[in-house]
Design a protein around this motif. Structure first.
Motif, mmCIF file in Angstrom:
data_model
loop_
_atom_site.group_PDB
_atom_site.id
_atom_site.type_symbol
_atom_site.label_atom_id
_atom_site.label_comp_id
_atom_site.label_asym_id
_atom_site.label_seq_id
_atom_site.Cartn_x
_atom_site.Cartn_y
_atom_site.Cartn_z
ATOM 1 N N PRO A 146 15.555 54.885 15.587
ATOM 2 C CA PRO A 146 15.631 53.617 14.835
ATOM 3 C C PRO A 146 14.692 52.576 15.424
ATOM 4 O O PRO A 146 14.364 52.603 16.613
ATOM 5 C CB PRO A 146 17.101 53.206 14.995
ATOM 6 N N ARG A 147 14.289 51.640 14.604
ATOM 7 C CA ARG A 147 13.352 50.605 15.044
ATOM 8 C C ARG A 147 14.050 49.362 15.606
ATOM 9 O O ARG A 147 13.402 48.351 15.873
ATOM 10 C CB ARG A 147 12.462 50.191 13.866
ATOM 11 N N ASP A 148 15.375 49.437 15.776
ATOM 12 C CA ASP A 148 16.119 48.258 16.205
ATOM 13 C C ASP A 148 15.667 47.755 17.577
ATOM 14 O O ASP A 148 15.512 46.541 17.792
ATOM 15 C CB ASP A 148 17.621 48.570 16.241
ATOM 16 N N TYR A 149 15.457 48.688 18.525
ATOM 17 C CA TYR A 149 15.043 48.273 19.862
ATOM 18 C C TYR A 149 13.674 47.598 19.830
ATOM 19 O O TYR A 149 13.439 46.600 20.521
ATOM 20 C CB TYR A 149 15.004 49.484 20.799
ATOM 21 N N GLU A 150 12.773 48.151 19.036
ATOM 22 C CA GLU A 150 11.422 47.588 18.946
ATOM 23 C C GLU A 150 11.456 46.193 18.308
ATOM 24 O O GLU A 150 10.757 45.278 18.754
ATOM 25 C CB GLU A 150 10.523 48.510 18.135
ATOM 26 N N GLU A 151 12.272 46.044 17.273
ATOM 27 C CA GLU A 151 12.359 44.743 16.618
ATOM 28 C C GLU A 151 12.966 43.698 17.542
ATOM 29 O O GLU A 151 12.541 42.531 17.557
ATOM 30 C CB GLU A 151 13.183 44.879 15.343
ATOM 31 N N ALA A 152 13.950 44.117 18.359
ATOM 32 C CA ALA A 152 14.545 43.182 19.326
ATOM 33 C C ALA A 152 13.514 42.772 20.370
ATOM 34 O O ALA A 152 13.425 41.590 20.747
ATOM 35 C CB ALA A 152 15.753 43.824 19.996
ATOM 36 N N ALA A 153 12.724 43.745 20.838
ATOM 37 C CA ALA A 153 11.680 43.422 21.817
ATOM 38 C C ALA A 153 10.603 42.540 21.200
ATOM 39 O O ALA A 153 10.078 41.628 21.849
ATOM 40 C CB ALA A 153 11.058 44.717 22.347
ATOM 41 N N ARG A 154 10.306 42.765 19.935
ATOM 42 C CA ARG A 154 9.284 41.964 19.258
ATOM 43 C C ARG A 154 9.774 40.518 19.084
ATOM 44 O O ARG A 154 9.000 39.571 19.185
ATOM 45 C CB ARG A 154 8.945 42.603 17.915
ATOM 46 N N LEU A 155 11.071 40.340 18.836
ATOM 47 C CA LEU A 155 11.635 38.995 18.724
ATOM 48 C C LEU A 155 11.580 38.254 20.065
ATOM 49 O O LEU A 155 11.518 37.018 20.104
ATOM 50 C CB LEU A 155 13.080 39.070 18.225
ATOM 51 N N ASP A 156 11.619 39.014 21.158
ATOM 52 C CA ASP A 156 11.526 38.415 22.488
ATOM 53 C C ASP A 156 10.090 38.145 22.897
ATOM 54 O O ASP A 156 9.838 37.691 24.027
ATOM 55 C CB ASP A 156 12.171 39.331 23.532
ATOM 56 N N GLY A 157 9.139 38.423 21.997
ATOM 57 C CA GLY A 157 7.740 38.133 22.276
ATOM 58 C C GLY A 157 6.943 39.281 22.855
ATOM 59 O O GLY A 157 5.806 39.069 23.313
ATOM 60 N N ALA A 158 7.488 40.486 22.870
ATOM 61 C CA ALA A 158 6.779 41.634 23.426
ATOM 62 C C ALA A 158 5.690 42.102 22.465
ATOM 63 O O ALA A 158 5.884 42.115 21.245
ATOM 64 C CB ALA A 158 7.741 42.782 23.712
ATOM 65 N N GLY A 159 4.547 42.499 23.020
ATOM 66 C CA GLY A 159 3.455 43.041 22.223
ATOM 67 C C GLY A 159 3.551 44.548 22.109
ATOM 68 O O GLY A 159 4.500 45.183 22.598
ATOM 69 N N GLN A 160 2.552 45.157 21.455
ATOM 70 C CA GLN A 160 2.582 46.593 21.216
ATOM 71 C C GLN A 160 2.594 47.388 22.519
ATOM 72 O O GLN A 160 3.356 48.358 22.658
ATOM 73 C CB GLN A 160 1.365 47.001 20.364
ATOM 74 N N ILE A 161 1.751 47.000 23.466
ATOM 75 C CA ILE A 161 1.663 47.744 24.717
ATOM 76 C C ILE A 161 2.979 47.658 25.493
ATOM 77 O O ILE A 161 3.472 48.665 26.021
ATOM 78 C CB ILE A 161 0.504 47.218 25.589
#
Length: 231
Positions: free
Chosen positions: A154-169
């Protein structure tokens, strides 16, 4: 399965290793001529010294481990990046590019030998460690396995990290990679074994015993009847 059955099956699988060890201690003339005898007329421990000194066996083992480990590590990195790009990034003709990339799996190694050798020769990489490692570290096998696993996450972890300002790398390294430890280990093991057992490519591009791998070293030893390490 009962304990007796497990012991019997284990003995069957272990028997070839016992036969191999016993044959390695026979006189050379009795290896194929002693019939079903497990023990030869004498125990020749000097056979191991002969193998060790006839070719640079320690160097060859070190070469093989270095090439296999480095190739597996490089292939794991390339496979991870490729799988992430083909499963999580959105760009034009992504699926078509992946199908073309995946199509390279149907090409046998023999088809690639000539063009790869020409490129390696022009680049001055023949008889180097790089020519053993680099060409086959960019295969589609690992990328395909990791991509299929990524598609189930699922993409939930990635979306949470993206909301925290994390980039692709950062997402790839801190979120995706920990979730891929098991499939990454499988990919690394398969590719390590493939590098370890590779014979045709080293036979063509390696000209010196100092850079030979175990399959090539065994061919050198058997071809020279164990008397010299030259090719």
């Amino acid at each position: 399965m009962s304990r007796v059955g497990i012991i019997v099956v284990g003995a069957v699988f272990f028997a070839p290793f016992v036969w191999m060890l016993a044959s390695s201690l026979k006189p050379s003339m009795e290896v194929l001529s002693s019939g079903g005898s497990l023990v030869g007329s004498s125990v020749q421990w000097s056979n191991y010294a002969t193998v060790w000194t006839s070719i640079p066996f320690a160097r060859i083992m070190l070469n093989t481990f270095f090439v296999a480990a480095t190739g597996a590590l490089l292939a794991m990195v390339v496979s991870l990046l490729s799988a992430y790009a083909f499963s999580r990034l959105t760009f034009r003709y992504r699926d078509r590019f992946f199908l073309i990339f995946l199509g390279s799996l149907v090409l046998p190694q023999e088809v690639l030998i000539v063009p790869l050798y020409i490129m390696a020769n022009r680049a001055g990489l023949v008889d180097t460690y790089a020519v053993l490692i680099v060409p086959f570290a960019f295969g589609a096998f690992g990328a395909f396995m990791l991509r299929q696993f990524l598609l189930t996450l699922p993409r939930d972890y990635e979306e949470a990290a993206r909301l925290d300002g994390a980039g692709q790398i950062r997402i790839l390294w801190h979120v995706i990679t920990p979730l891929l430890r098991a499939p990454l280990s499988v990919v690394g093991a398969f590719i390590f074994i493939e590098y370890w057992n590779s014979f045709l490519w080293p036979l063509i591009v390696i000209n010196s015993a100092e850079r030979a791998t175990i399959p090539l070293g065994l061919q050198m030893f058997s071809g020279s009847a164990g008397r010299t390490g030259g090719r």
